[in-house]
Write a protein that holds these residues in place. Structure first.
Motif, PDB file in Angstrom:
ATOM      1  N   LEU A  62      29.467  20.554  -8.973  1.00 22.28           N
ATOM      2  CA  LEU A  62      28.458  19.578  -9.368  1.00 22.28           C
ATOM      3  C   LEU A  62      28.723  18.247  -8.691  1.00 22.28           C
ATOM      4  O   LEU A  62      29.874  17.864  -8.498  1.00 22.28           O
ATOM      5  N   THR A  63      27.689  17.532  -8.369  1.00 25.89           N
ATOM      6  CA  THR A  63      27.840  16.197  -7.791  1.00 25.89           C
ATOM      7  C   THR A  63      27.918  15.182  -8.916  1.00 25.89           C
ATOM      8  O   THR A  63      27.497  15.455 -10.047  1.00 25.89           O
ATOM      9  N   PRO A  64      28.450  13.995  -8.660  1.00 23.55           N
ATOM     10  CA  PRO A  64      28.520  12.965  -9.694  1.00 23.55           C
ATOM     11  C   PRO A  64      27.135  12.596 -10.216  1.00 23.55           C
ATOM     12  O   PRO A  64      26.971  12.308 -11.409  1.00 23.55           O
ATOM     13  N   VAL A  65      26.121  12.595  -9.386  1.00 20.57           N
ATOM     14  CA  VAL A  65      24.760  12.247  -9.822  1.00 20.57           C
ATOM     15  C   VAL A  65      24.280  13.291 -10.818  1.00 20.57           C
ATOM     16  O   VAL A  65      23.658  12.961 -11.847  1.00 20.57           O
ATOM     17  N   GLU A  66      24.539  14.574 -10.557  1.00 18.57           N
ATOM     18  CA  GLU A  66      24.134  15.637 -11.461  1.00 18.57           C
ATOM     19  C   GLU A  66      24.830  15.499 -12.810  1.00 18.57           C
ATOM     20  O   GLU A  66      24.239  15.741 -13.863  1.00 18.57           O
ATOM     21  N   LEU A  67      26.100  15.083 -12.773  1.00 17.86           N
ATOM     22  CA  LEU A  67      26.834  14.879 -14.019  1.00 17.86           C
ATOM     23  C   LEU A  67      26.200  13.747 -14.847  1.00 17.86           C
ATOM     24  O   LEU A  67      26.124  13.836 -16.073  1.00 17.86           O
ATOM     25  N   GLU A  68      25.773  12.694 -14.181  1.00 14.50           N
ATOM     26  CA  GLU A  68      25.205  11.548 -14.884  1.00 14.50           C
ATOM     27  C   GLU A  68      23.832  11.882 -15.499  1.00 14.50           C
ATOM     28  O   GLU A  68      23.422  11.308 -16.508  1.00 14.50           O
ATOM     29  N   THR A  69      23.143  12.785 -14.895  1.00 14.66           N
ATOM     30  CA  THR A  69      21.790  13.093 -15.377  1.00 14.66           C
ATOM     31  C   THR A  69      21.745  14.251 -16.367  1.00 14.66           C
ATOM     32  O   THR A  69      20.670  14.669 -16.779  1.00 14.66           O
ATOM     33  N   VAL A  70      22.886  14.770 -16.731  1.00 11.83           N
ATOM     34  CA  VAL A  70      22.903  15.882 -17.689  1.00 11.83           C
ATOM     35  C   VAL A  70      22.498  15.335 -19.063  1.00 11.83           C
ATOM     36  O   VAL A  70      22.985  14.303 -19.506  1.00 11.83           O
ATOM     37  N   ILE A  71      21.630  16.047 -19.678  1.00  8.60           N
ATOM     38  CA  ILE A  71      21.152  15.651 -21.009  1.00  8.60           C
ATOM     39  C   ILE A  71      21.488  16.795 -21.966  1.00  8.60           C
ATOM     40  O   ILE A  71      21.219  17.961 -21.677  1.00  8.60           O
ATOM     41  N   TYR A 127      35.212  12.010 -11.899  1.00  8.71           N
ATOM     42  CA  TYR A 127      34.720  13.097 -11.071  1.00  8.71           C
ATOM     43  C   TYR A 127      34.208  12.560  -9.725  1.00  8.71           C
ATOM     44  O   TYR A 127      34.410  13.172  -8.676  1.00  8.71           O
ATOM     45  N   GLU A 128      33.524  11.398  -9.770  1.00 12.82           N
ATOM     46  CA  GLU A 128      33.027  10.787  -8.532  1.00 12.82           C
ATOM     47  C   GLU A 128      34.186  10.458  -7.593  1.00 12.82           C
ATOM     48  O   GLU A 128      34.126  10.721  -6.389  1.00 12.82           O
ATOM     49  N   PHE A 129      35.263   9.896  -8.181  1.00 13.79           N
ATOM     50  CA  PHE A 129      36.439   9.578  -7.370  1.00 13.79           C
ATOM     51  C   PHE A 129      37.007  10.852  -6.746  1.00 13.79           C
ATOM     52  O   PHE A 129      37.290  10.903  -5.533  1.00 13.79           O
ATOM     53  N   LEU A 130      37.164  11.873  -7.565  1.00 16.26           N
ATOM     54  CA  LEU A 130      37.712  13.139  -7.065  1.00 16.26           C
ATOM     55  C   LEU A 130      36.784  13.784  -6.030  1.00 16.26           C
ATOM     56  O   LEU A 130      37.222  14.367  -5.051  1.00 16.26           O
ATOM     57  N   TYR A 131      35.486  13.673  -6.273  1.00 15.79           N
ATOM     58  CA  TYR A 131      34.509  14.255  -5.358  1.00 15.79           C
ATOM     59  C   TYR A 131      34.597  13.582  -3.983  1.00 15.79           C
ATOM     60  O   TYR A 131      34.610  14.254  -2.952  1.00 15.79           O
ATOM     61  N   ARG A 132      34.628  12.226  -4.003  1.00 14.76           N
ATOM     62  CA  ARG A 132      34.753  11.489  -2.726  1.00 14.76           C
ATOM     63  C   ARG A 132      36.062  11.838  -2.026  1.00 14.76           C
ATOM     64  O   ARG A 132      36.099  12.069  -0.819  1.00 14.76           O
ATOM     65  N   GLU A 133      37.133  11.831  -2.838  1.00 12.69           N
ATOM     66  CA  GLU A 133      38.448  12.147  -2.255  1.00 12.69           C
ATOM     67  C   GLU A 133      38.443  13.548  -1.665  1.00 12.69           C
ATOM     68  O   GLU A 133      38.961  13.787  -0.553  1.00 12.69           O
ATOM     69  N   ASN A 134      37.814  14.479  -2.373  1.00 13.87           N
ATOM     70  CA  ASN A 134      37.723  15.853  -1.891  1.00 13.87           C
ATOM     71  C   ASN A 134      36.938  15.907  -0.580  1.00 13.87           C
ATOM     72  O   ASN A 134      37.331  16.593   0.373  1.00 13.87           O
TER      73      ASN A 134
END
Length: 192
Positions: A3-12, A36-43
């Motif tokens: 999942l991307t950080p944007v998808e995580l933020e929009t989960v309802i 998760y965003e930090f880890l995603y970018r780092e990844n």
């Protein structure tokens, strides 16, 4: 799939009968989203670096293969050149030995020729010595037979003031020598 950080933020989440406290869930989701965003970018950065490193690794592997091939080729070339150099060295040594043998033969022939010349010259010198001794002996014998110096000396003593006293004395000595028998022994009137 991640999942991307944007998808995580929009989960309802839907609310159920006994639902969670909305604020706690949203706070927790916000923190997870940030992490998760930090880890995603780092990844993604690590993937990019990994791709870059793999590209470089492939280049190094290709360079290594090229270097290995070049090294093998250089070794083969060096071995060929060493073999060729040894062959040339053997040929040069054999030619030098052949030329040395030829030169040795020529020098030996020259020495033999010079020895022959020296032998001939020695024989000529010996012949000349014999002839010269014979000539000197003949002169000595002739001088002893034809001229007795004692007679010349006596004549000079008798006529010391005569202008040309030697010539008559020589003539008198010659005349006396002609009268004396030829025995090969010098004739003298006065033996000192």
């Amino acid at each position: 799939m991640m999942l991307t950080p944007v998808e995580l933020e929009t989960v309802i989440f839907r609310r159920g009968m006994r639902g969670y406290k909305v604020r706690e869930v949203q706070s927790f989701m916000s923190q997870i989203s940030t992490d998760y965003e930090f880890l995603y970018r780092e990844n993604n950065e690590l993937k990019a670096k990994l791709d870059e490193v793999q590209t470089k690794l492939e280049q190094y592997v290709q360079k290594e293969e090229t270097l290995r091939n070049a090294l093998v080729l250089a070794q083969e070339t060096a071995e060929e050149q060493i073999g060729s150099a040894k062959l040339k060295a053997d040929i040069i040594v054999k030619e030098a030995q052949f030329q040395a043998e030829q030169m040795k033969g020529r020098v030996k022939d020259d020495i033999q020729l010079e020895i022959q010349k020296l032998t001939w010259l020695k024989s000529q010198v010996d012949l000349f010595k014999c002839q010269f001794k014979s000539f000197l002996n003949t002169l000595l014998t002739t001088a002893e037979q034809e001229l007795d110096l004692n007679i010349v000396w006596e004549h000079l003593q008798r006529n010391p003031y005569q202008k040309s006293g030697v010539e008559p004395a020589v003539k008198e000595a010659a005349a006396t020598a002609e009268e004396a028998p030829e025995t090969g022994v010098p004739q003298s009137s006065n033996q000192s």
